[in-house]
Write a protein that holds these residues in place. Structure first.
Motif, PDB file in Angstrom:
ATOM      1  N   CYS A 206      -2.122   3.120  -1.155  1.00 27.61           N
ATOM      2  CA  CYS A 206      -3.462   3.713  -1.250  1.00 27.61           C
ATOM      3  C   CYS A 206      -3.361   5.230  -1.067  1.00 27.61           C
ATOM      4  N   PRO A 207      -4.425   5.992  -1.354  1.00 24.99           N
ATOM      5  CA  PRO A 207      -4.333   7.460  -1.227  1.00 24.99           C
ATOM      6  C   PRO A 207      -4.077   7.924   0.210  1.00 24.99           C
ATOM      7  N   ALA A 208      -4.695   7.254   1.183  1.00 25.79           N
ATOM      8  CA  ALA A 208      -4.498   7.580   2.608  1.00 25.79           C
ATOM      9  C   ALA A 208      -4.605   9.089   2.880  1.00 25.79           C
TER      10      ALA A 208
ATOM     11  N   CYS B  80      -8.199  10.568   2.441  1.00 27.23           N
ATOM     12  CA  CYS B  80      -9.019   9.486   2.982  1.00 27.23           C
ATOM     13  C   CYS B  80      -9.356   9.724   4.454  1.00 27.23           C
TER      14      CYS B  80
ATOM     15  N   LEU C  93     -10.409   7.717   6.582  1.00 20.07           N
ATOM     16  CA  LEU C  93     -10.131   6.589   7.477  1.00 20.07           C
ATOM     17  C   LEU C  93      -8.633   6.390   7.716  1.00 20.07           C
ATOM     18  N   ALA C  94      -7.820   7.178   7.024  1.00 21.74           N
ATOM     19  CA  ALA C  94      -6.366   6.955   7.087  1.00 21.74           C
ATOM     20  C   ALA C  94      -5.800   7.287   8.457  1.00 21.74           C
TER      21      ALA C  94
ATOM     22  N   ALA D  42      -0.548   0.560   2.970  1.00 22.81           N
ATOM     23  CA  ALA D  42      -1.892   1.141   3.154  1.00 22.81           C
ATOM     24  C   ALA D  42      -1.886   1.998   4.413  1.00 22.81           C
ATOM     25  N   GLY D  43      -2.745   3.015   4.404  1.00 22.52           N
ATOM     26  CA  GLY D  43      -2.778   3.944   5.532  1.00 22.52           C
ATOM     27  C   GLY D  43      -3.659   3.505   6.680  1.00 22.52           C
ATOM     28  N   CYS D  44      -4.289   2.333   6.564  1.00 25.69           N
ATOM     29  CA  CYS D  44      -5.087   1.780   7.677  1.00 25.69           C
ATOM     30  C   CYS D  44      -5.365   0.312   7.384  1.00 25.69           C
TER      31      CYS D  44
ATOM     32  N   ASN E 260      -7.801  -1.307   6.429  1.00 25.26           N
ATOM     33  CA  ASN E 260      -8.759  -1.703   5.398  1.00 25.26           C
ATOM     34  C   ASN E 260      -8.077  -2.345   4.196  1.00 25.26           C
ATOM     35  N   GLY E 261      -6.809  -2.045   4.021  1.00 26.56           N
ATOM     36  CA  GLY E 261      -6.027  -2.802   3.034  1.00 26.56           C
ATOM     37  C   GLY E 261      -6.351  -2.524   1.578  1.00 26.56           C
ATOM     38  N   CYS E 262      -6.627  -1.262   1.236  1.00 26.01           N
ATOM     39  CA  CYS E 262      -7.047  -0.954  -0.138  1.00 26.01           C
ATOM     40  C   CYS E 262      -5.978  -1.236  -1.190  1.00 26.01           C
TER      41      CYS E 262
HETATM   42 FE1  SF4 Z   1      -8.092   4.934   3.222  1.00 25.26          FE
HETATM   43 FE2  SF4 Z   1      -7.389   2.841   4.686  1.00 25.26          FE
HETATM   44 FE3  SF4 Z   1      -8.205   2.482   2.179  1.00 25.26          FE
HETATM   45 FE4  SF4 Z   1      -5.887   3.593   2.612  1.00 25.26          FE
HETATM   46  S1  SF4 Z   1      -6.436   1.502   3.203  1.00 25.26           S
HETATM   47  S2  SF4 Z   1      -7.440   4.357   1.196  1.00 25.26           S
HETATM   48  S3  SF4 Z   1      -6.220   4.733   4.458  1.00 25.26           S
HETATM   49  S4  SF4 Z   1      -9.455   3.233   3.810  1.00 25.26           S
END
Ligand code: SF4
Ligand code: SRM
Length: 611
Positions: A481-483, A487, A489-490, A520-522, A524-526
């Motif tokens: 993900c962009p993280a 982002c 939330l990352a 993923a950077g958090c 949320n699992g994008c």
């Molecule tokens: Fe942002 Fe978390 Fe989604 Fe990655 S998984 S884009 S860090 S919200």
């Protein structure tokens, strides 16, 4: 303007009782159950907006969203207010702030703008070139292909926001579909995904894309606020009649985002079971006889909220093609009425359906919405395919499609590989070419005559873009993900970290191992790490969760192997596990099955080994 909670809003008087309580033990706060009071701040903001037109303020006053966008365009404001931010999401716009090295949001205000691209991620050459042009004019020179076949612009400055939205909407219509950012984010149906090979697959060309388009059209927001805010002409004249009615969504829209997907019997790259509602055709004797109907998937979970968890969609039975749109609409209505509206973390349909009980939901869909759900075990799911390389297209002509790997979906000219230029040159040169964004964040170029295949390959080689067999197996299904740094939330990097982890594995001669790694950077699992064979999830500064054992066809969630790992140990564990998939897997099981069937203890001992 009429108040939007109109009589046209379908409001069933539902007597559904909680069948068995899911983890959420407190009584939910729902539309069906009561008043606005007690609902979350976002619910108040949506309600006060009267169809996304007005930004209510805490002192009870209000102004128009249009006035905030005007101020941005005139450079009189740095960004939009936090209340406006919640509304702007429904127009595909995210307020962001650049983060510094330590992760603090101290830099300039920027926006992320997401373009919806429903029903197979299909774009015409003209549309691609319009996106490509906008990347330089309004963004940071890159296009970001998303895990749901959309396209994102990052680093959009406030003064460019309206111009970008106008650019996208204004000129590039084709086959009835216009590029739009409307409904790409927010508490509505998001991009409706479909397998990008739906109609291309030479052995089984289908037409689920038509259904996906119907769903996308029907569940798009109907308010005209988008047009008034962004698209009124230079003199302020409206380009669409003012309308604040939302016949399906009502005044408060859905409690949360809502996702719908269509898989193909040969390709589950959309990760069907991670959607709120999903369908896959059942084929007998070359004919689609019905669709398997799934409901209640979603991957997000929240730190410190043990009630939240990734969940795969449940099989409800079979439905006929003619009832698919009705089934989606009915599900959205049930979620609108019964979804939690106080705690947004518990508000997704995956929790609502389990709280109310699957049998209750099925009974309700049958009785009150007349959906004929036939009880039947679902067919096995096909694999998540990378779709890279050449494939002959369905149809009589000698046409081909080519899957091109775009690392983490970032279409940019890097020093080493010039992805953006390579794609642009190909798109400009091959007549009738089409483009599709895959749910693996890659591109498929379609409708290429056999005589042009060599040109396409040469163009990629000239731009140093690896093609087909030049792409190592370990990279083919990798996603991140962009993280950080965009982002908000990352907790860690992802897109900027994973390619280096993979390079390290290649340097260790592990590039040929066929394993799906997602990061993923958090939580949320994008990038859908929770259904990957190896999933990495940022959990804090220099802190990662390592998960293993998802199934290649998306039918099994990965389990947590290491709940906390620093980056150094993470890299070491990756090396050990990938080595084990190659060297300690005597029956040559697919990587996910091997990891799922090997004990934690054993895997941990492999993870500690470095070679
Ligand atoms: Fe942002 Fe978390 Fe989604 Fe990655 S998984 S884009 S860090 S919200
Ligand atoms: Fe996502 C939020 C990026 C697919 C679950 N997602 C975000 C935001 C908007 C962050 C925010 O809210 O401030 C991210 C934008 C960061 C940036 O700078 O670009 C973001 N999500 C993405 C994309 C771009 C990731 C990618 O690498 O491609 C994907 C855009 C898809 C699209 O075109 O519509 C993306 N997000 C997903 C998926 C995968 C999918 O849908 O197939 C998921 C998991 C499935 C699901 O929905 O459960 C996903 N995103 C989330 C969540 C957790 C939702 C939840 O139920 O808890 C959030 C946070 C939230 O909504 O509060 C989130």
């Amino acid at each position: 303007m009429k108040d939007q909670l109109s009589s046209r809003t379908v409001r069933p008087s539902i007597g559904i009782m909680s069948a068995h309580k899911h983890a959420h033990s407190t009584e939910p706060t729902t539309l069906a159950g009561g008043a606005l009071q007690g609902m979350s701040n976002v619910e108040h903001i949506k309600h006060a907006s009267k169809g996304l037109f007005y930004v209510g303020t805490s002192d009870g006053a209000r102004h128009t969203l249009h006035s905030e966008i005007e101020a941005l365009s005139a450079r009189e404001a740095e960004t939009i207010t936090d209340h406006a931010k919640e509304l702007a999401k429904h127009f595909g716009i995210y307020k962001q702030r650049i983060r510094n090295e330590s992760g603090k949001k101290t830099g300039d205000f920027i926006f992320m703008v997401r373009v919806k691209n429903p029903a197979g991620g299909e774009l015409t050459a003209e549309q691609w070139l319009a996106l490509d042009e906008a990347a330089d004019r309004y963004g940071d020179g890159s296009l970001r292909l998303t895990a749901r076949q959309g396209i994102q612009f990052h680093y959009v400055r406030g003064e460019n926001l309206r111009a970008l939205v106008r650019h996208l909407n204004g000129k590039y219509r084709d086959r009835g579909y216009q590029l739009t950012t409307l409904g790409a984010c927010g508490d509505v149906n998001r991009n409706t995904v479909a397998s990008p090979i739906d109609d291309l697959d030479a052995e089984l060309p289908l037409d689920s894309r038509a259904l996906a388009h119907e769903v996308a059209r029907e569940l798009a927001p109907k308010t005209s606020a988008y047009y008034q805010v962004f698209l009124s002409d230079e003199n302020g004249a409206n380009v669409a009649p003012v309308n604040a009615e939302e016949p399906l969504y009502g005044a408060q829209y859905l409690p949360r985002k809502f996702k719908v997907g269509f898989a193909h019997p040969h390709d589950n790259s959309i990760d069907l079971l991670t959607n709120d509602v999903g369908f896959i055709p059942i084929v007998r004797g070359g004919r689609v006889i019905a669709y398997d109907f799934y409901s209640g998937g979603g991957l997000g979970m929240t730190h410190n909220q043990p009630d939240t968890e990734p969940l795969l969609a449940l099989a409800l039975g079979r439905v006929h093609r003619g009832q698919i749109l009705d089934a989606v609409r009915a599900t959205a209505i049930l979620q609108r009425e019964h979804g939690e509206r106080k705690n947004r973390r518990a508000a997704r349909w995956k929790y609502t359906i389990r709280r109310l009980g699957v049998d209750h939901i099925k009974a309700y869909l049958r009785k009150d919405f007349a959906i004929e759900i036939e009880d039947a075990a679902p067919s096995p799911l096909p694999p998540v395919r990378d779709l890279l390389g050449w494939y002959r297209e369905a149809g009589d002509g000698d046409r081909w499609y080519a899957g091109v790997m775009i690392p983490c979906g970032r279409v940019r000219d890097f020093e080493t590989s010039r992805y953006r230029s390579a794609v642009r040159r190909t798109v400009e040169s091959v007549q009738d070419i089409g483009i599709r964004v895959t749910p693996n964040q890659h591109l498929i170029l379609t409708h290429i005559p056999a005589s042009q295949r060599e040109f396409v390959e040469r163009t990629f080689a000239e731009h140093r873009v690896a093609f087909d067999s030049g792409v190592a197996p370990i990279r083919r299904l990798a996603m991140a993900c962009p993280a950080k740094p965009t982002c908000g939330l990352a907790m860690t990097h992802a897109e900027q970290a994973l390619p280096e982890y993979l390079a390290e594995l290649e340097r260790a001669e592990l590039g040929d191992v066929d394993v799906m790694v997602r990061m993923a950077g958090c939580p949320n699992g994008c990038s859908r790490p929770t259904t990957a064979e190896i999933g990495i999830v940022g959990y804090g500064k220099n802190d990662y969760v390592l998960m293993v054992g998802g199934a290649r066809n998306g039918s099994r969630l990965a389990r947590v192997l290491f709940p906390r790992l620093g980056e150094h140990h993470l890299r070491q564990a990756l090396k050990g596990l990938v080595t084990a998939i190659r060297d300690h897997n005597p029956h040559h099981l697919p990587a996910g099955d091997f990891l799922a069937s090997t004990s934690d203890e054993k895997l941990k001992s492999y993870a500690a080994m470095t070679h």
